[in-house]
Design an enzyme around this catalytic site. Structure first.
Site, PDB file in Angstrom:
ATOM      1  N   CYS A  95       0.813  -1.230   0.000  1.00  0.00           N
ATOM      2  CA  CYS A  95       0.000   0.000   0.000  1.00  0.00           C
ATOM      3  C   CYS A  95       0.844   1.276   0.000  1.00  0.00           C
ATOM      4  CB  CYS A  95      -0.938   0.018   1.200  1.00  0.00           C
ATOM      5  SG  CYS A  95      -2.083  -1.375   1.234  1.00  0.00           S
ATOM      6  N   HIS A 354      -9.200   2.489  -2.753  1.00  0.00           N
ATOM      7  CA  HIS A 354      -7.799   2.227  -2.407  1.00  0.00           C
ATOM      8  C   HIS A 354      -7.165   1.319  -3.460  1.00  0.00           C
ATOM      9  CE1 HIS A 354      -4.190   1.227  -0.395  1.00  0.00           C
ATOM     10  NE2 HIS A 354      -4.628   0.296   0.433  1.00  0.00           N
ATOM     11  N   CYS A 384      -0.826   2.361   6.615  1.00  0.00           N
ATOM     12  CA  CYS A 384      -0.316   1.080   7.089  1.00  0.00           C
ATOM     13  C   CYS A 384       0.036   0.237   5.872  1.00  0.00           C
ATOM     14  CB  CYS A 384      -1.345   0.380   7.969  1.00  0.00           C
ATOM     15  SG  CYS A 384      -2.927   0.041   7.163  1.00  0.00           S
ATOM     16  N   GLY A 386       0.894  -3.897   4.440  1.00  0.00           N
ATOM     17  CA  GLY A 386       0.829  -5.326   4.682  1.00  0.00           C
ATOM     18  C   GLY A 386       2.137  -5.913   5.180  1.00  0.00           C
TER      19      GLY A 386
END
Length: 398
Positions: A95, A354, A384, A386
Site C-alpha cells: 500500500c 484504495h 499502514c 501489509g
C-alpha cells in the site's frame, strides 16, 4: 568531503479518478493505460520543461504481474511517448508503493544524482486481484513466531479493534463521515484541480448487424463515494473477517483501480526553466510493526517523518491517513492524538477507494493541491502496509 543535500521540488501532481474494481468504470481499462494518461498529463502541466532531462520514472505497484507486469514503469514511459532515454523501474511496498516511489525519486535529486524524476503509482484490482493470480507463500510464515504474516488484512484490523477498544459503532460512524466528506468535496469541486480525466472506449457487440460498436465516454469523478450511506445501513452489514467481529465491508476500504503521478526537480531546474514549485518533499519514514497489527503502522511512521523534517506533529495541517480500515485509522488517531478535523478532510479510502500501489501517489496529489487551495504549509500522506509496516511522507507548500 561531505556533500550537502539539496531539495527536491514537486512541479506537477495529478491522478486519474478512482474506479471501483470488478464492475467499475475501469474494469476493462489496463493499468498501464491509466499510468500513461497521468504521465502525459503531468508533463503537460510543465510545458517549459525539457522531457529529455528526465532521468528515470519510479512507479509503485503492489502486484506487478499480468497487465501490470513486465516492468510497468518502463512500458508506460515508452507508451506515453517520453524520450527513450528515460528509464523506468517498478517498486513494491504494497500500500505504500506510491509514496515510496516519490521518496526514492526525491532521494535521487537530494543526493545530486538527478535533476528531473517522475514518480507514480498504478494498480488495477479489476485485472490483478489481491495477492495476484498465483500466490505462493513460504510455508515458514505459518510457524508460530511468524503466523502474523499469514493473517489476512481484515483479521489484522480485527486485532487492532480488539487491542485498541475500537467499537463497531465508532467504525461505522467513521465510515459514514468518510462518505459524507467525500461527497461534499466532490460537490464543491475540490478534487477537480488534481484529477486528470480518462477517456474510456467500450466495445459493444451489435447482435443484429454482427458488428462491434465503439462507445466513448470521458470520466473525471471518483465513483466510490455514496450519498445514500447511513448509520442504519452500515449497521446491517455483517462482519466479514471474524464471526463475532466488527470489521465489515462498509467500514473497510474499497478495492479500486487508478493511477497518480508527480514530477520532481532540483532547484537548478526550477531556475533554468522558470518553474513554479507546488511543494517541497520534506521527509519520508517507514517503520515496522508486528504483522498481526499491521494497521497501527502509521503510529510509528508519523513521528519518525516529523523528526526527519524537523517539525512537530502539531505543525502538520493536513493528514491523508489511508483508510485501510476504520478500526486502524481510529486507533492511529487515538494513540497519536491527531486532530480529527485535519485527518482526511475530504474523505478517504472507505469512500474514495484504495488502488493499493497507486494510493500513495494519488493521495500525494490530493495533499499537494489541498495545501494550495487552503493556504496551508505542511501536509502528510501516511498509511499502514501489509506484513506490518507504516509509511509517511511530508510535503511543504511553496
Amino acid at each position: 568531503m561531505t556533500k550537502q543535500l539539496q531539495d527536491a521540488y514537486i512541479v506537477a501532481a495529478t491522478r486519474t479518478p478512482i474506479g471501483k474494481s470488478g464492475r467499475g468504470m475501469f474494469k476493462n481499462t489496463r493499468p498501464d493505460d491509466l499510468l500513461v494518461r497521468v504521465l502525459q498529463s503531468a508533463l503537460a502541466q510543465v510545458p517549459n520543461l525539457d522531457p529529455k532531462l528526465i532521468e528515470d520514472a519510479i512507479v509503485g505497484c503492489s502486484f506487478p504481474e499480468a497487465e501490470q507486469g513486465s516492468n510497468l514503469a518502463r512500458m508506460a514511459v515508452l507508451l506515453a511517448g517520453l524520450p527513450k532515454t528515460v528509464g523506468g523501474i517498478t517498486v513494491n511496498r504494497f500500500c505504500a508503493s506510491g509514496i515510496s516511489a516519490i521518496a526514492m525519486a526525491a532521494d535521487r535529486i537530494r543526493v545530486g544524482e538527478s535533476d528531473v524524476m517522475i514518480a507514480a503509482g498504478a494498480e488495477s484490482m479489476s485485472m490483478v486481484p489481491m495477492m495476484g493470480h498465483h500466490p505462493s507463500m513460504n510455508m515458514g510464515i505459518f510457524k508460530d513466531e511468524n503466523i502474523g504474516m499469514a493473517y489476512g488484512m481484515g483479521l489484522t484490523a480485527e486485532k487492532v479493534a480488539q487491542q485498541w477498544n475500537i467499537s463497531r459503532e465508532a467504525q461505522d460512524a467513521f465510515a459514514l463521515q468518510s462518505h459524507q466528506r467525500a461527497i461534499a468535496a466532490q460537490n464543491a469541486g475540490y478534487f477537480d484541480a488534481e484529477t486528470t480525466s480518462v477517456e474510456i472506449i467500450e466495445r459493444i457487440p451489435n447482435l443484429a448487424t454482427g458488428q462491434i460498436e465503439l462507445k466513448t465516454r470521458t470520466v473525471s469523478r471518483d465513483e466510490g463515494a455514496r450519498p445514500d450511506t447511513s448509520l442504519e445501513g452500515l449497521a446491517k452489514l455483517r462482519p466479514v473477517f471474524a464471526n463475532k467481529g466488527s470489521v465489515t465491508a462498509g467500514n473497510s476500504s474499497q478495492t479500486s483501480d487508478g493511477a497518480g503521478a508527480v514530477i520532481l526537480v532540483s532547484e537548478k531546474i526550477l531556475k533554468l526553466f522558470n518553474l513554479t514549485p507546488l511543494a517541497r518533499f520534506a521527509s519520508f519514514a517507514v517503520r515496522g510493526v508486528p504483522p498481526e497489527i499491521m494497521g497501527i503502522g502509521p503510529k510509528e511512521a508519523i513521528p519518525a517523518a516529523c523528526r526527519a523534517a524537523g517539525i512537530t506533529q502539531d505543525q502538520i495541517d493536513w493528514f491523508e491517513l489511508n483508510e485501510a480500515f476504520a478500526a486502524q485509522s481510529l486507533a492511529v488517531v487515538q494513540d497519536l492524538g491527531l486532530d480529527p478535523a485535519k485527518v482526511n478532510p475530504m474523505g478517504g479510502a472507505i469512500a474514495l477507494g484504495h488502488p493499493l500501489g497507486a494510493t500513495g501517489a494519488i493521495r500525494s496529489a490530493t495533499t499537494i493541491h489541498a495545501l494550495h487551495r487552503n493556504n496551508l504549509k505542511y501536509g502528510m500522506v501516511t498509511m499502514c502496509v501489509g506484513t506490518g509496516m507504516g509509511a509517511a511522507g511530508i510535503f511543504e507548500r511553496m
